[in-house]
Design a protein around this motif. Structure first.
Motif, PDB file in Angstrom:
ATOM      1  N   GLY A   1     -17.462 -17.386 -47.078  1.00  0.00           N
ATOM      2  CA  GLY A   1     -16.282 -18.218 -46.919  1.00  0.00           C
ATOM      3  C   GLY A   1     -15.729 -18.844 -48.177  1.00  0.00           C
ATOM      4  N   LEU A   2     -16.221 -18.425 -49.346  1.00  0.00           N
ATOM      5  CA  LEU A   2     -15.593 -18.924 -50.571  1.00  0.00           C
ATOM      6  C   LEU A   2     -14.237 -18.246 -50.703  1.00  0.00           C
ATOM      7  N   GLU A   3     -13.240 -19.023 -51.013  1.00  0.00           N
ATOM      8  CA  GLU A   3     -11.912 -18.455 -51.226  1.00  0.00           C
ATOM      9  C   GLU A   3     -11.646 -18.469 -52.727  1.00  0.00           C
ATOM     10  N   VAL A   4     -11.223 -17.354 -53.271  1.00  0.00           N
ATOM     11  CA  VAL A   4     -11.090 -17.229 -54.723  1.00  0.00           C
ATOM     12  C   VAL A   4      -9.659 -16.820 -55.083  1.00  0.00           C
ATOM     13  N   VAL A   5      -9.082 -17.556 -56.016  1.00  0.00           N
ATOM     14  CA  VAL A   5      -7.722 -17.271 -56.483  1.00  0.00           C
ATOM     15  C   VAL A   5      -7.739 -17.226 -58.002  1.00  0.00           C
TER      16      VAL A   5
ATOM     17  N   GLU B   1     -23.023 -17.608 -55.786  1.00  0.00           N
ATOM     18  CA  GLU B   1     -23.435 -18.252 -57.029  1.00  0.00           C
ATOM     19  C   GLU B   1     -22.924 -17.477 -58.242  1.00  0.00           C
ATOM     20  N   THR B   2     -23.020 -16.160 -58.169  1.00  0.00           N
ATOM     21  CA  THR B   2     -22.538 -15.334 -59.278  1.00  0.00           C
ATOM     22  C   THR B   2     -21.030 -15.487 -59.447  1.00  0.00           C
ATOM     23  N   ILE B   3     -20.322 -15.544 -58.342  1.00  0.00           N
ATOM     24  CA  ILE B   3     -18.864 -15.693 -58.408  1.00  0.00           C
ATOM     25  C   ILE B   3     -18.503 -17.067 -58.989  1.00  0.00           C
ATOM     26  N   LEU B   4     -19.248 -18.065 -58.563  1.00  0.00           N
ATOM     27  CA  LEU B   4     -19.004 -19.410 -59.083  1.00  0.00           C
ATOM     28  C   LEU B   4     -19.306 -19.463 -60.577  1.00  0.00           C
TER      29      LEU B   4
ATOM     30  N   ALA C   1     -16.510 -18.015 -62.529  1.00  0.00           N
ATOM     31  CA  ALA C   1     -15.398 -18.972 -62.628  1.00  0.00           C
ATOM     32  C   ALA C   1     -15.712 -20.049 -63.661  1.00  0.00           C
ATOM     33  N   ARG C   2     -16.957 -20.519 -63.651  1.00  0.00           N
ATOM     34  CA  ARG C   2     -17.345 -21.558 -64.622  1.00  0.00           C
ATOM     35  C   ARG C   2     -17.231 -21.051 -66.047  1.00  0.00           C
ATOM     36  N   ASN C   3     -17.509 -19.783 -66.236  1.00  0.00           N
ATOM     37  CA  ASN C   3     -17.512 -19.226 -67.590  1.00  0.00           C
ATOM     38  C   ASN C   3     -16.164 -18.677 -68.028  1.00  0.00           C
TER      39      ASN C   3
END
Ligand code: SF4
Length: 114
Positions: free
Chosen positions: A24-28, A67-70, A73-75
């Motif tokens: 359910g993470l939404e990514v834009v 976690e990898t997707i987050l 984004a952090r990087n």
């Protein structure tokens, strides 16, 4: 897929369509911020790719853990990747930059050209 003619002015507020991960993470990706550094493409292989304009687009979020997707984004060097959970922005951390709030609802959305 509907293609839109966008002037350079409009492109500055253009984001690609949001995608959701299994959990359910939404990514834009806010493409006006993307400099094509490919960090996200390398970190979360299969979930992002660069389009013909060298802007990142979300492809398949199921290829990586949340976690990898987050982390991707952090990087991101320009904080071009916005992540929402249960419709709440979790990255970039809300409040850090007033202009970052709710880009998906404030900004004009358009599907990517692929
Ligand atoms: S890491 Fe950020 S700047 Fe680099 S390609 Fe991905 S979204 Fe664009």
């Amino acid at each position: 897929v509907t293609l839109e003619q966008t002037s350079p002015k409009k492109e500055s507020v253009q984001a690609n369509s949001p995608k959701e991960s299994k959990d359910g993470l939404e990514v834009v990706v806010l493409q006006s911020r993307c400099i094509g550094a490919s960090v996200c493409v390398d970190e979360a292989r299969g979930s992002f790719k660069l389009n013909s304009l060298k802007k990142a687009v979300v492809t398949d979020l199921s290829k990586n853990s949340d976690e990898t997707i987050l982390n991707a984004a952090r990087n991101c060097p320009t904080q071009a990747i916005f992540i929402y959970k249960n419709k709440k922005q979790i990255w970039p951390i809300p409040g850090a930059d007033a202009q970052d709030k709710q880009p998906g609802t404030k900004l004009k959305m358009s599907l990517d050209i692929e």
